[in-house]
Each structure stands twice: as structure tokens, then as C-alpha cells.
Design an enzyme around this catalytic site. Sequence first.
Site, PDB file in Angstrom:
ATOM      1  N   HIS A  61      45.871  44.074  33.726  1.00 15.54           N
ATOM      2  CA  HIS A  61      45.177  44.030  32.637  1.00 15.54           C
ATOM      3  C   HIS A  61      44.687  45.245  31.816  1.00 15.54           C
ATOM      4  O   HIS A  61      45.418  46.374  32.292  1.00 15.54           O
ATOM      5  CB  HIS A  61      43.754  43.241  32.956  1.00 15.54           C
ATOM      6  N   GLU A  98      37.839  43.257  36.254  1.00 16.18           N
ATOM      7  CA  GLU A  98      39.211  43.131  37.022  1.00 16.18           C
ATOM      8  C   GLU A  98      39.793  44.336  36.570  1.00 16.18           C
ATOM      9  O   GLU A  98      40.503  45.070  37.497  1.00 16.18           O
ATOM     10  CB  GLU A  98      39.873  41.972  36.770  1.00 16.18           C
ATOM     11  N   HIS A 159      46.212  42.700  41.241  1.00 13.77           N
ATOM     12  CA  HIS A 159      45.142  42.067  40.440  1.00 13.77           C
ATOM     13  C   HIS A 159      44.037  41.607  41.264  1.00 13.77           C
ATOM     14  O   HIS A 159      44.073  41.901  42.440  1.00 13.77           O
ATOM     15  CB  HIS A 159      45.786  40.478  40.060  1.00 13.77           C
ATOM     16  N   GLU A 237      46.977  39.269  44.489  1.00 10.71           N
ATOM     17  CA  GLU A 237      45.526  39.022  44.164  1.00 10.71           C
ATOM     18  C   GLU A 237      44.651  39.236  45.354  1.00 10.71           C
ATOM     19  O   GLU A 237      44.546  38.767  46.365  1.00 10.71           O
ATOM     20  CB  GLU A 237      45.517  37.470  43.975  1.00 10.71           C
TER      21      GLU A 237
END
Length: 273
Positions: A61, A98, A159, A237
Amino acid sequence: MTGLLVGLLLLAGCATDTDPGGTSPASPSATSSASARGVELSPAVPARPLTGMVVVLDPGHQLGNGHHGGEINDPVDAGGFEKACNTTGTATDAGFPEATFTWEVATRMRSMLRRLGARVVMTRDGNSDEEWGPCVDVRGSIGNPGEGRPVGDVRISIHADGVRGDAATGFHVIRPGGLDGWTDDIEADSAVLADDVRDALVAGGWHPSTYRGVDGVDVRTDLGTLNRSDIPAVMVELGNMRDAGEGAVMATSAGQGRYARALVAGVRAWLTR
């Protein structure tokens, strides 16, 4: 697992993330003294075992994505199908993004990997509220042969999840599944990489996901960052930001350092096989 534990111990022995994974060689006098006493010394650990290797780090992101909805919603080729360029990512309930978490982990990893001799290529240059993207097709292509930058040996996309659920905690490592014409060349190596990263995270004290994957590893064919890669790649993740406990740890420098050290140990284990 022994190699991973050694790697983690080496990384954990450093006072800061600017001196990761290295060990100070014994002084000549100390070595001579030990030899004189008949003490058997362990073989020297290479100071820069990743010299000549290129690691691509993809911190997920970007802070500015939320201000560029039109651009990040534009479709791109994610591996034979279209998908949105990018997303805003999630955040803790306290508002820690995040995008910032992944950037902090990635920059710590970059310092550690450089100390181990690796060259590091980042898929974004900073963590700015003014910047957006890059799109997933670009992130997945950086480091590929012919892309114009140094060719990577491995890609790690970083992530954190944002799942609502009382018992939704833990990390999972996502590896690319079989997608003809896209992941055939990296699927097998990426599966080994996923296991190495999973084992390193467990050795670092993190527990596998309670809600996704099997033993901390998941397989997907819908992620452009993995599908567009021509070098072994996984997406991690690292936990669930919506869980109060995990989210609080992710927001701390100490927690970010722990995640970084574990990921570096996994990368090192795979690169030095």
C-alpha cells in the site's frame, strides 16, 4: 529449522536494526588464548553471507492511496485478469495504518539485509501522504529479468490483515498457486520460500493464523503482486491489525523489529540453501 534458529539468534544479538545478523569476530588474542587452552572453536560464520544477492521488498500500500481513489481503482493486468491498481490497506482500531507498518518493517529489513551483504530493491521510495501506488502489476514486475533494475533473487511482499473476528489472530504466508503462463516458472521455488519464511516467523515467536491457510501457509492465484513476478515470491500477512493485541504490537518499534528479524532469517535460510 536449526539454520533458522541460528539466523534468528544472530539477528537478535544486535542492539539495533542497524547492526543486524552480524557477529563480531573474536580478537586474535582471544582466539589464541582459547586455542592454547585446547578449546575447540566453532567455524567462523561468514560476515556477509548474502553478498551478490538481490532482495526485492514490497511494503504494501501507500499512505496517499486514500487521496487518489480514481487512480488506485483503475484496473490493471493482475495475471491474465483485471484487478484494481491498489487499495488503501487496513489500520488498527487506534488508527495506525498498514502502509506505515509495512514501510517500517521493510526499512528495518533493508538495513539488516544490507549488513548481510545483500542488495535491496524497494517497490516504493517512501511512506508519504502525498504519494500513491505503485499498482500491483508494477510491484510484481520490479526485479524481474529485463525490467531495467537489478534482477532480484527473491521477492517479499509485506502486509497485515484487517479481519473482524474475536479469534482471528496470527500470520499467514501466501505463495502463488499454479497459473499457466504466469506462475509456472516460480511456483515450486516459491513453495519452498513460503515454508522457510513460515518456519522463521514461528522460530521468532509468532504464531500461524487461526483463520486462514494451513499451518501458516496459504495458496492464491488472484494476487497480481505474485502472478506478475518472474522471481520466487511470497506475500506475508504478518498478523491481524484489527486484533487489539496484535495491532498494539505492530505499532511499536520493538514489534516491527521482531517481525523484520524473523523475515530476514527466512530470506537468509532460502537464499543460502
